[in-house]
Design a protein around this motif. Structure first.
Motif, PDB file in Angstrom:
ATOM      1  N   CYS A   1      29.051  37.758  37.212  1.00 42.62           N
ATOM      2  CA  CYS A   1      28.339  37.652  35.943  1.00 42.62           C
ATOM      3  C   CYS A   1      27.502  38.908  35.708  1.00 42.62           C
ATOM      4  O   CYS A   1      26.700  39.291  36.561  1.00 42.62           O
ATOM      5  CB  CYS A   1      27.447  36.418  35.960  1.00 42.62           C
ATOM      6  SG  CYS A   1      26.685  36.093  34.372  1.00 42.62           S
ATOM      7  N   PRO A   2      27.663  39.548  34.542  1.00 42.16           N
ATOM      8  CA  PRO A   2      26.859  40.740  34.256  1.00 42.16           C
ATOM      9  C   PRO A   2      25.356  40.471  34.308  1.00 42.16           C
ATOM     10  O   PRO A   2      24.569  41.399  34.454  1.00 42.16           O
ATOM     11  CB  PRO A   2      27.290  41.118  32.836  1.00 42.16           C
ATOM     12  CG  PRO A   2      28.641  40.512  32.662  1.00 42.16           C
ATOM     13  CD  PRO A   2      28.631  39.260  33.488  1.00 42.16           C
TER      14      PRO A   2
ATOM     15  N   CYS B   1      30.022  32.615  28.412  1.00 45.40           N
ATOM     16  CA  CYS B   1      29.223  32.344  29.616  1.00 45.40           C
ATOM     17  C   CYS B   1      27.796  32.059  29.167  1.00 45.40           C
ATOM     18  O   CYS B   1      27.213  32.839  28.410  1.00 45.40           O
ATOM     19  CB  CYS B   1      29.269  33.541  30.559  1.00 45.40           C
ATOM     20  SG  CYS B   1      28.037  33.468  31.899  1.00 45.40           S
TER      21      CYS B   1
ATOM     22  N   HIS C   1      30.144  32.326  34.382  1.00 47.36           N
ATOM     23  CA  HIS C   1      30.843  33.132  35.378  1.00 47.36           C
ATOM     24  C   HIS C   1      30.380  32.713  36.776  1.00 47.36           C
ATOM     25  O   HIS C   1      29.252  32.263  36.933  1.00 47.36           O
ATOM     26  CB  HIS C   1      30.442  34.609  35.251  1.00 47.36           C
ATOM     27  CG  HIS C   1      30.986  35.321  34.055  1.00 47.36           C
ATOM     28  ND1 HIS C   1      30.183  35.780  33.052  1.00 47.36           N
ATOM     29  CD2 HIS C   1      32.250  35.683  33.744  1.00 47.36           C
ATOM     30  CE1 HIS C   1      30.931  36.408  32.148  1.00 47.36           C
ATOM     31  NE2 HIS C   1      32.185  36.354  32.531  1.00 47.36           N
TER      32      HIS C   1
ATOM     33  N   CYS D   1      25.149  34.976  30.659  1.00 54.59           N
ATOM     34  CA  CYS D   1      25.091  36.340  30.122  1.00 54.59           C
ATOM     35  C   CYS D   1      25.537  36.414  28.661  1.00 54.59           C
ATOM     36  O   CYS D   1      25.426  37.451  28.024  1.00 54.59           O
ATOM     37  CB  CYS D   1      25.959  37.265  30.970  1.00 54.59           C
ATOM     38  SG  CYS D   1      27.722  36.881  30.861  1.00 54.59           S
TER      39      CYS D   1
HETATM   40 ZN   LIG Z   1      28.206  35.582  32.723  1.00 56.28          ZN
END
Ligand SMILES: [Zn+2]
Length: 177
Positions: A147-148, A80, A142, A83
């Motif tokens: 998404c983190p 991603c 993401h 992140c």
């Molecule tokens: Zn992500």
């Protein structure tokens, strides 16, 4: 992948003459190894995997029009770009292509349909890779909710709204002149 797909693995030809296949109404189905796709494989974290291929070749009734259509599918594990963590990416292409022999002209050209000029046998994996790369996002990420890094994105946006927009400075400079 079900075992039936694995059983057919390796039965796809390395190179094809799509017009010849269309002449006899051939249907190609099976899998190709991701390793055979030098442009797509390096972006995959897993490094291996299969591309599912289901392509039909047809000659339209009465007319000398050859077609290739079908479904291509691959499950990739990529990074991603928001992140930098791993994410799953499902790519699916549904190519629909008119095939013409080199030197021949297409009588009616519908601009919505892709045309492939065939002058020699083609690498099946290169053809499949071309079609799948068209579906590849420029920047895989993401969904924002999953998404983190989503909290960082929200914070950045908040700062922007409080007037730290760099263009605001340009506006001031203009006024003082
Ligand atoms: Zn992500």
């Amino acid at each position: 992948m079900s075992s039936s797909w694995k059983a057919r693995h390796g039965q796809l030809p390395e190179s094809i003459d799509p017009i010849q296949l269309a002449e006899r109404g051939a249907h190609l189905t099976g899998t190709l190894p991701l390793k055979s796709m030098p442009r797509m494989a390096p972006g995959s974290l897993a490094g291996s995997g299969d591309i599912f291929v289901d392509l039909s070749f047809e000659r339209s009734e009465g007319e000398k029009i050859f077609l290739m259509h079908g479904i291509l599918h691959v499950h990739l594990r990529v990074t991603c770009q928001r992140c930098l963590e791993a994410m799953d990416l499902e790519l699916e292409a549904s190519p629909s292509v008119i095939l013409i022999k080199a030197g021949e002209r297409l009588v009616q050209n519908d601009s919505d349909v892709d045309v492939l000029v065939v002058d020699k046998p083609l690498s099946l994996s290169a053809l499949v890779e071309d079609e799948l790369l068209l579906e590849m996002p420029m920047v895989p990420m993401h969904d924002l909710n999953q998404c983190p890094a989503k909290s960082y994105v929200a914070r950045d946006r908040g700062v922007g709204e409080k007037g730290k927009n760099p263009f605001a400075v340009l506006g001031k400079m203009k006024k003082t002149r």
